[in-house]
Design a protein around this motif. Structure first.
Motif, mmCIF file in Angstrom:
data_model
loop_
_atom_site.group_PDB
_atom_site.id
_atom_site.type_symbol
_atom_site.label_atom_id
_atom_site.label_comp_id
_atom_site.label_asym_id
_atom_site.label_seq_id
_atom_site.Cartn_x
_atom_site.Cartn_y
_atom_site.Cartn_z
ATOM 1 N N LEU A 82 6.600 7.960 14.220
ATOM 2 C CA LEU A 82 7.545 8.489 13.361
ATOM 3 C C LEU A 82 7.121 9.522 12.485
ATOM 4 C CD1 LEU A 82 10.539 8.090 12.550
ATOM 5 C CD2 LEU A 82 9.929 6.426 10.629
ATOM 6 N N ILE A 83 7.633 10.670 12.609
ATOM 7 C CA ILE A 83 7.154 11.905 11.888
ATOM 8 C C ILE A 83 8.342 12.575 11.132
ATOM 9 C CG2 ILE A 83 5.532 12.580 13.914
ATOM 10 C CD1 ILE A 83 7.464 14.632 14.843
ATOM 11 N N GLY A 84 9.384 12.111 10.950
ATOM 12 C CA GLY A 84 10.270 12.527 10.056
ATOM 13 C C GLY A 84 10.543 11.583 8.822
ATOM 14 N N GLN A 85 11.295 12.226 7.784
ATOM 15 C CA GLN A 85 11.346 11.481 6.530
ATOM 16 C C GLN A 85 11.992 10.447 6.987
ATOM 17 O OE1 GLN A 85 10.448 12.647 3.335
ATOM 18 N NE2 GLN A 85 9.276 13.828 4.767
ATOM 19 N N LEU A 86 11.647 9.045 6.267
ATOM 20 C CA LEU A 86 12.234 7.928 6.635
ATOM 21 C C LEU A 86 13.015 7.276 5.228
ATOM 22 C CD1 LEU A 86 12.525 5.267 8.201
ATOM 23 C CD2 LEU A 86 10.364 4.594 7.285
ATOM 24 N N GLN A 87 14.473 6.853 5.613
ATOM 25 C CA GLN A 87 15.074 6.264 4.339
ATOM 26 C C GLN A 87 14.607 4.794 4.447
ATOM 27 O OE1 GLN A 87 19.031 6.807 6.246
ATOM 28 N NE2 GLN A 87 19.632 8.480 4.792
ATOM 29 N N SER A 88 14.660 4.203 3.205
ATOM 30 C CA SER A 88 14.018 3.109 2.672
ATOM 31 C C SER A 88 14.966 2.122 3.524
ATOM 32 C CB SER A 88 13.934 2.731 1.252
ATOM 33 O OG SER A 88 13.142 3.752 0.698
ATOM 34 N N ASN A 89 15.993 2.182 3.591
ATOM 35 C CA ASN A 89 16.780 1.174 4.305
ATOM 36 C C ASN A 89 16.842 1.123 5.673
ATOM 37 O OD1 ASN A 89 18.469 3.399 4.999
ATOM 38 N ND2 ASN A 89 20.146 3.007 4.202
ATOM 39 N N LYS A 90 15.866 2.021 6.319
ATOM 40 C CA LYS A 90 15.522 1.987 7.643
ATOM 41 C C LYS A 90 14.076 1.348 7.868
ATOM 42 C CE LYS A 90 19.321 4.082 9.286
ATOM 43 N NZ LYS A 90 20.032 3.455 10.542
ATOM 44 N N ASP A 105 5.936 8.902 1.582
ATOM 45 C CA ASP A 105 5.850 9.774 0.535
ATOM 46 C C ASP A 105 6.310 9.729 -0.909
ATOM 47 O OD1 ASP A 105 8.385 9.412 1.020
ATOM 48 O OD2 ASP A 105 8.888 11.901 1.591
ATOM 49 N N ARG A 106 6.704 8.302 -1.317
ATOM 50 C CA ARG A 106 7.286 7.934 -2.389
ATOM 51 C C ARG A 106 7.183 6.287 -2.803
ATOM 52 N NH1 ARG A 106 10.970 8.589 1.239
ATOM 53 N NH2 ARG A 106 12.742 7.075 1.436
ATOM 54 N N PRO A 107 7.479 5.810 -4.045
ATOM 55 C CA PRO A 107 7.079 4.632 -4.208
ATOM 56 C C PRO A 107 8.155 3.643 -3.514
ATOM 57 C CG PRO A 107 6.557 5.987 -6.110
ATOM 58 C CD PRO A 107 7.006 6.766 -5.288
ATOM 59 N N SER A 108 9.385 4.182 -3.648
ATOM 60 C CA SER A 108 10.478 3.124 -3.121
ATOM 61 C C SER A 108 10.330 3.118 -1.782
ATOM 62 C CB SER A 108 11.682 3.901 -3.383
ATOM 63 O OG SER A 108 11.789 5.025 -2.686
ATOM 64 N N LEU A 109 9.723 3.998 -0.950
ATOM 65 C CA LEU A 109 9.593 3.691 0.427
ATOM 66 C C LEU A 109 8.188 2.719 0.602
ATOM 67 C CD1 LEU A 109 10.169 4.349 3.356
ATOM 68 C CD2 LEU A 109 8.745 6.137 3.336
ATOM 69 N N VAL A 110 7.144 2.935 -0.079
ATOM 70 C CA VAL A 110 5.949 2.086 -0.021
ATOM 71 C C VAL A 110 6.362 0.806 -0.165
ATOM 72 C CG1 VAL A 110 3.908 1.402 -0.965
ATOM 73 C CG2 VAL A 110 4.521 3.889 -0.597
ATOM 74 N N ALA A 111 7.280 0.659 -1.165
ATOM 75 C CA ALA A 111 7.605 -0.910 -1.608
ATOM 76 C C ALA A 111 8.498 -1.537 -0.225
ATOM 77 C CB ALA A 111 8.546 -0.879 -2.747
ATOM 78 N N ALA A 112 9.405 -0.600 0.279
ATOM 79 C CA ALA A 112 10.332 -1.147 1.156
ATOM 80 C C ALA A 112 9.550 -1.360 2.634
ATOM 81 C CB ALA A 112 11.382 -0.022 1.529
ATOM 82 N N LEU A 113 8.369 -0.565 2.804
ATOM 83 C CA LEU A 113 7.610 -0.861 3.957
ATOM 84 C C LEU A 113 6.582 -2.012 3.957
ATOM 85 C CD1 LEU A 113 6.389 2.812 4.903
ATOM 86 C CD2 LEU A 113 7.832 1.399 6.353
ATOM 87 N N GLY A 114 6.276 -2.344 2.602
ATOM 88 C CA GLY A 114 5.634 -3.597 2.246
ATOM 89 C C GLY A 114 6.310 -4.719 2.643
ATOM 90 N N ARG A 115 7.543 -4.995 2.315
ATOM 91 C CA ARG A 115 8.410 -5.941 2.451
ATOM 92 C C ARG A 115 8.742 -6.175 3.946
ATOM 93 N NH1 ARG A 115 10.961 -3.810 -2.118
ATOM 94 N NH2 ARG A 115 12.550 -2.370 -1.079
#
Length: 223
Positions: A82-90, A105-115
């Motif tokens: 995945l090379i594009g920007q990722l929305q946290s809800n995805k 690229d941002r804390p909210s995405l890191v948290a979402a990916l961790g979950r």
């Protein structure tokens, strides 16, 4: 024919990677060529698969989900990036589908990916995107914020493989690639996702481990 043209372009790109790697005293096998197949239909991708290409890049979760399950059923060993920007809800869908995520690229995405990774029991490689040219219109974390974002990613269990960047357009990219390489060294990261169709040989000479090549493989799409 699209098949013959595509195979020739693939051979040309592979040769350019090998030449750039040799200039840097690196084996060509140390560079992963990601064929950027976003917006291209399955029939344009099949010639590359038939020629042995196995790493592909998409920038939208929904598009990849529509194209790749059938192709993966036919061709073993495919890795999706995945090379594009990722929305946290995805995040859940991305973790299920992709083998590497290049735009963390941002804390909210890191948290979402961790979950999402905890829930799925699956941990795709992650590249933290750095806004290497400090461009407000681009994604990526600020250089000053990189240590904190890396610390958060490691804390929630993301497998951080390396760093990614998109240098500013229409300027010499080498200084930006060199800066990303230094940041990776400073943080103990071995992999660098940098370089696209217009500059991937330069990226390889500076240490890229992953290059994201679209138009040089598929041709320039008509406007």
């Amino acid at each position: 024919m699209i098949s013959d043209d595509t195979i020739q372009r693939l051979e040309d790109v592979r040769a350019a990677i090998a030449h750039a790697a040799a200039l840097a005293d690196r084996p060509a096998a140390s560079v992963t060529l990601i064929a950027v197949s976003k917006t291209h239909p399955a029939e344009a991708i099949v010639p590359l698969l038939d020629a042995g290409q196995r790493a592909f890049g998409e920038n939208r979760v929904a598009e990849a989900a529509a194209k790749w399950p059938a192709l993966r059923a036919r061709y073993a060993g495919v890795t999706l990036h995945l090379i594009g920007q990722l929305q946290s809800n995805k995040a859940d869908e991305a973790v299920a589908l992709f083998d590497a995520i290049h735009a963390v690229d941002r804390p909210s995405l890191v948290a979402a990916l961790g979950r999402a990774m905890d829930a799925a029991g699956r941990r795709p490689d992650c590249f933290v995107q750095v806004n290497i040219g400090e461009e407000p219109q681009k994604g990526g974390c600020a250089i000053a914020d990189l240590p904190a974002l890396l610390a958060q990613a490691r804390e929630v269990g993301l497998p951080v493989a390396g760093l990614m960047c998109l240098p500013p357009a229409d300027v010499e990219p080498a200084p930006y690639f060199a800066l990303l390489a230094k940041l990776a060294r400073d943080h103990g990261l071995a992999q660098l996702s940098m370089g696209m169709s217009g500059d991937y040989p330069t990226a390889v000479t500076i240490g890229a481990t992953h290059v994201r090549v679209g138009s040089a493989l598929f041709g320039v799409r008509e406007a």
